[in-house]
Design a protein around this motif. Structure first.
Motif, PDB file in Angstrom:
ATOM      1  N   THR A   1      44.686  44.809  35.494  1.00  0.00           N
ATOM      2  CA  THR A   1      44.170  43.456  35.711  1.00  0.00           C
ATOM      3  C   THR A   1      43.859  43.287  37.191  1.00  0.00           C
ATOM      4  O   THR A   1      44.697  43.609  38.047  1.00  0.00           O
ATOM      5  CB  THR A   1      45.182  42.394  35.275  1.00  0.00           C
ATOM      6  N   CYS A   2      42.667  42.804  37.502  1.00  0.00           N
ATOM      7  CA  CYS A   2      42.290  42.565  38.896  1.00  0.00           C
ATOM      8  C   CYS A   2      43.049  41.351  39.433  1.00  0.00           C
ATOM      9  O   CYS A   2      43.027  40.281  38.833  1.00  0.00           O
ATOM     10  CB  CYS A   2      40.784  42.335  39.003  1.00  0.00           C
ATOM     11  N   THR A   3      43.697  41.540  40.592  1.00  0.00           N
ATOM     12  CA  THR A   3      44.446  40.447  41.219  1.00  0.00           C
ATOM     13  C   THR A   3      43.753  39.907  42.457  1.00  0.00           C
ATOM     14  O   THR A   3      44.148  38.854  42.983  1.00  0.00           O
ATOM     15  CB  THR A   3      45.849  40.922  41.605  1.00  0.00           C
ATOM     16  N   GLY A   4      42.741  40.602  42.953  1.00  0.00           N
ATOM     17  CA  GLY A   4      42.047  40.123  44.146  1.00  0.00           C
ATOM     18  C   GLY A   4      41.212  41.217  44.764  1.00  0.00           C
ATOM     19  O   GLY A   4      41.119  42.343  44.239  1.00  0.00           O
ATOM     20  N   VAL A   5      40.610  40.917  45.906  1.00  0.00           N
ATOM     21  CA  VAL A   5      39.778  41.879  46.620  1.00  0.00           C
ATOM     22  C   VAL A   5      40.085  41.823  48.108  1.00  0.00           C
ATOM     23  O   VAL A   5      40.602  40.824  48.610  1.00  0.00           O
ATOM     24  CB  VAL A   5      38.269  41.617  46.396  1.00  0.00           C
ATOM     25  N   THR A   6      39.749  42.906  48.794  1.00  0.00           N
ATOM     26  CA  THR A   6      39.820  42.965  50.253  1.00  0.00           C
ATOM     27  C   THR A   6      38.396  43.101  50.769  1.00  0.00           C
ATOM     28  O   THR A   6      37.630  43.912  50.248  1.00  0.00           O
ATOM     29  CB  THR A   6      40.666  44.166  50.711  1.00  0.00           C
ATOM     30  N   LYS A   7      38.057  42.332  51.812  1.00  0.00           N
ATOM     31  CA  LYS A   7      36.688  42.319  52.311  1.00  0.00           C
ATOM     32  C   LYS A   7      36.639  42.695  53.791  1.00  0.00           C
ATOM     33  O   LYS A   7      37.599  42.473  54.533  1.00  0.00           O
ATOM     34  CB  LYS A   7      36.060  40.936  52.120  1.00  0.00           C
ATOM     35  N   ASP A   8      35.515  43.254  54.178  1.00  0.00           N
ATOM     36  CA  ASP A   8      35.264  43.530  55.587  1.00  0.00           C
ATOM     37  C   ASP A   8      35.122  42.204  56.321  1.00  0.00           C
ATOM     38  O   ASP A   8      34.322  41.354  55.908  1.00  0.00           O
ATOM     39  CB  ASP A   8      33.986  44.356  55.741  1.00  0.00           C
ATOM     40  N   PRO A   9      35.871  41.981  57.402  1.00  0.00           N
ATOM     41  CA  PRO A   9      35.833  40.681  58.077  1.00  0.00           C
ATOM     42  C   PRO A   9      34.483  40.351  58.714  1.00  0.00           C
ATOM     43  O   PRO A   9      34.163  39.180  58.922  1.00  0.00           O
ATOM     44  CB  PRO A   9      36.924  40.809  59.151  1.00  0.00           C
ATOM     45  N   ASP A  10      33.702  41.372  59.019  1.00  0.00           N
ATOM     46  CA  ASP A  10      32.409  41.129  59.669  1.00  0.00           C
ATOM     47  C   ASP A  10      31.280  40.924  58.657  1.00  0.00           C
ATOM     48  O   ASP A  10      30.549  39.939  58.713  1.00  0.00           O
ATOM     49  CB  ASP A  10      32.065  42.291  60.601  1.00  0.00           C
ATOM     50  N   SER A  11      31.173  41.860  57.710  1.00  0.00           N
ATOM     51  CA  SER A  11      30.056  41.793  56.763  1.00  0.00           C
ATOM     52  C   SER A  11      30.374  40.987  55.514  1.00  0.00           C
ATOM     53  O   SER A  11      29.478  40.521  54.816  1.00  0.00           O
ATOM     54  CB  SER A  11      29.630  43.208  56.352  1.00  0.00           C
ATOM     55  N   GLY A  12      31.668  40.832  55.201  1.00  0.00           N
ATOM     56  CA  GLY A  12      32.040  40.153  53.961  1.00  0.00           C
ATOM     57  C   GLY A  12      31.948  41.039  52.742  1.00  0.00           C
ATOM     58  O   GLY A  12      32.223  40.595  51.625  1.00  0.00           O
ATOM     59  N   ALA A  13      31.586  42.321  52.935  1.00  0.00           N
ATOM     60  CA  ALA A  13      31.465  43.248  51.812  1.00  0.00           C
ATOM     61  C   ALA A  13      32.849  43.611  51.285  1.00  0.00           C
ATOM     62  O   ALA A  13      33.816  43.731  52.040  1.00  0.00           O
ATOM     63  CB  ALA A  13      30.731  44.511  52.248  1.00  0.00           C
ATOM     64  N   ILE A  14      32.947  43.789  49.965  1.00  0.00           N
ATOM     65  CA  ILE A  14      34.212  44.169  49.345  1.00  0.00           C
ATOM     66  C   ILE A  14      34.513  45.635  49.672  1.00  0.00           C
ATOM     67  O   ILE A  14      33.693  46.515  49.438  1.00  0.00           O
ATOM     68  CB  ILE A  14      34.150  43.974  47.816  1.00  0.00           C
ATOM     69  N   THR A  15      35.685  45.885  50.247  1.00  0.00           N
ATOM     70  CA  THR A  15      36.080  47.243  50.605  1.00  0.00           C
ATOM     71  C   THR A  15      37.039  47.847  49.597  1.00  0.00           C
ATOM     72  O   THR A  15      37.106  49.064  49.458  1.00  0.00           O
ATOM     73  CB  THR A  15      36.726  47.267  52.000  1.00  0.00           C
ATOM     74  N   GLU A  16      37.796  47.013  48.906  1.00  0.00           N
ATOM     75  CA  GLU A  16      38.664  47.517  47.850  1.00  0.00           C
ATOM     76  C   GLU A  16      39.054  46.400  46.903  1.00  0.00           C
ATOM     77  O   GLU A  16      39.009  45.222  47.255  1.00  0.00           O
ATOM     78  CB  GLU A  16      39.915  48.198  48.420  1.00  0.00           C
ATOM     79  N   ILE A  17      39.420  46.812  45.694  1.00  0.00           N
ATOM     80  CA  ILE A  17      39.870  45.891  44.659  1.00  0.00           C
ATOM     81  C   ILE A  17      41.376  46.069  44.507  1.00  0.00           C
ATOM     82  O   ILE A  17      41.877  47.203  44.520  1.00  0.00           O
ATOM     83  CB  ILE A  17      39.156  46.197  43.325  1.00  0.00           C
ATOM     84  N   ARG A  18      42.095  44.980  44.376  1.00  0.00           N
ATOM     85  CA  ARG A  18      43.539  45.034  44.132  1.00  0.00           C
ATOM     86  C   ARG A  18      43.779  44.757  42.656  1.00  0.00           C
ATOM     87  O   ARG A  18      43.105  43.921  42.042  1.00  0.00           O
ATOM     88  CB  ARG A  18      44.267  44.001  44.987  1.00  0.00           C
ATOM     89  N   ALA A  19      44.750  45.463  42.088  1.00  0.00           N
ATOM     90  CA  ALA A  19      45.010  45.320  40.650  1.00  0.00           C
ATOM     91  C   ALA A  19      46.465  45.644  40.348  1.00  0.00           C
ATOM     92  O   ALA A  19      47.183  46.213  41.179  1.00  0.00           O
ATOM     93  CB  ALA A  19      44.087  46.242  39.851  1.00  0.00           C
ATOM     94  N   THR A  20      46.891  45.282  39.156  1.00  0.00           N
ATOM     95  CA  THR A  20      48.191  45.688  38.629  1.00  0.00           C
ATOM     96  C   THR A  20      47.955  46.374  37.292  1.00  0.00           C
ATOM     97  O   THR A  20      46.928  46.162  36.640  1.00  0.00           O
ATOM     98  CB  THR A  20      49.134  44.486  38.439  1.00  0.00           C
ATOM     99  N   TYR A  21      48.925  47.204  36.887  1.00  0.00           N
ATOM    100  CA  TYR A  21      48.796  47.891  35.600  1.00  0.00           C
ATOM    101  C   TYR A  21      49.989  47.570  34.722  1.00  0.00           C
ATOM    102  O   TYR A  21      51.064  47.176  35.199  1.00  0.00           O
ATOM    103  CB  TYR A  21      48.658  49.398  35.813  1.00  0.00           C
ATOM    104  N   ASP A  22      49.791  47.735  33.434  1.00  0.00           N
ATOM    105  CA  ASP A  22      50.857  47.552  32.457  1.00  0.00           C
ATOM    106  C   ASP A  22      51.370  48.939  32.070  1.00  0.00           C
ATOM    107  O   ASP A  22      50.675  49.693  31.379  1.00  0.00           O
ATOM    108  CB  ASP A  22      50.328  46.817  31.228  1.00  0.00           C
ATOM    109  N   PRO A  23      52.573  49.328  32.534  1.00  0.00           N
ATOM    110  CA  PRO A  23      53.066  50.686  32.276  1.00  0.00           C
ATOM    111  C   PRO A  23      53.321  50.994  30.809  1.00  0.00           C
ATOM    112  O   PRO A  23      53.483  52.167  30.443  1.00  0.00           O
ATOM    113  CB  PRO A  23      54.361  50.739  33.093  1.00  0.00           C
ATOM    114  N   THR A  24      53.325  49.977  29.951  1.00  0.00           N
ATOM    115  CA  THR A  24      53.554  50.212  28.524  1.00  0.00           C
ATOM    116  C   THR A  24      52.278  50.598  27.792  1.00  0.00           C
ATOM    117  O   THR A  24      52.316  50.848  26.587  1.00  0.00           O
ATOM    118  CB  THR A  24      54.154  48.964  27.849  1.00  0.00           C
ATOM    119  N   THR A  25      51.149  50.643  28.506  1.00  0.00           N
ATOM    120  CA  THR A  25      49.859  50.850  27.839  1.00  0.00           C
ATOM    121  C   THR A  25      49.277  52.233  28.090  1.00  0.00           C
ATOM    122  O   THR A  25      48.061  52.420  27.986  1.00  0.00           O
ATOM    123  CB  THR A  25      48.847  49.781  28.291  1.00  0.00           C
ATOM    124  N   ARG A  26      50.096  53.199  28.440  1.00  0.00           N
ATOM    125  CA  ARG A  26      49.579  54.549  28.680  1.00  0.00           C
ATOM    126  C   ARG A  26      48.794  55.050  27.465  1.00  0.00           C
ATOM    127  O   ARG A  26      49.253  54.923  26.326  1.00  0.00           O
ATOM    128  CB  ARG A  26      50.711  55.521  28.990  1.00  0.00           C
TER     129      ARG A  26
END
Length: 215
Positions: free
Chosen positions: A70-95
């Motif tokens: 599940t996506c929990t948020g994003v990290t952006k470049d402070p100058d361009s505003g471009a997304i540099t990475e996506i933050r997420a969590t996983y459900d370990p029971t769903t392997r």
């Protein structure tokens, strides 16, 4: 780039992937999974359009052969505003991609482990001509005027599965959802693979004709 925040930093798991979904007789391969992965850029939208079921903030999706995340948020470049990475969590029971409680998700996405991925050059060969029939040119012009200057797109540092490290010149593969590719016989080296697209899975002219009919 996707960082799975609640996945152990030092853990690497091997997921079993099917070599050919249309022919199970060719067996399976092992694909490493870790805390940081890469997904297709088209598989994420911070502000999703209508009927977009892939990854976006608050949405849960399936990583093929792996887990639900599940996506929990994003990290952006402070100058361009471009997304540099996506933050997420996983459900370990769903392997394996299924939830024990039976809940469903609407999208299954491909991925590669960041620490294990191979960097490769990928050449996307498109149609040589900008019109469907090269003979359909204005009076006084020959077919050379219909050449498409954008018929070749070269992508650098593409992230590929580590199983392709043993690929040999001329070997052919399907990159799922993208098309069919072969290892370049002249420019490819064991430490610097080059893949050429031979067949796309997307019909360019079908889209063009559909737009024309709608217009």
């Amino acid at each position: 780039k996707v960082v799975i925040e609640n996945y152990p930093e030092d853990l690497v798991e091997e997921m079993e992937a099917i070599n050919n979904p249309e022919d199970r007789s060719v067996g399976t391969r092992k694909v490493p999974f870790s805390r940081i992965i890469y997904i297709e850029e088209d598989d994420f939208r911070e502000v999703p359009p209508p009927k977009y079921h892939r990854l976006s903030p608050g949405v849960e999706v399936r990583l093929r052969y792996a887990y639900l995340i599940t996506c929990t948020g994003v990290t952006k470049d402070p100058d361009s505003g471009a997304i540099t990475e996506i933050r997420a969590t996983y459900d370990p029971t769903t392997r394996g991609g299924d939830a024990p409680d039976g809940r469903k998700v609407k999208s299954t996405m491909h991925w590669v482990s960041a620490k294990h991925a191979l960097d490769s050059e990928v050449r996307l060969y498109g149609r040589l001509f900008s019109v469907e029939n090269p003979d359909d040119t204005p009076d006084g012009q020959d077919f050379m005027h219909s050449l498409d200057p954008d018929s070749l797109e070269i992508l650098q540092a593409c992230k590929l599965e580590p199983s392709l490290a043993s690929a040999t010149p001329g070997a052919r593969y399907q990159f799922e959802r993208l098309g069919y590719f072969c290892v370049d016989s002249e420019d490819s080296r064991p430490d610097a693979l080059v893949f050429n697209r031979t067949v796309t899975l997307r019909d360019t002219w079908a889209r063009i004709q559909k737009k024309q009919q709608q217009a």
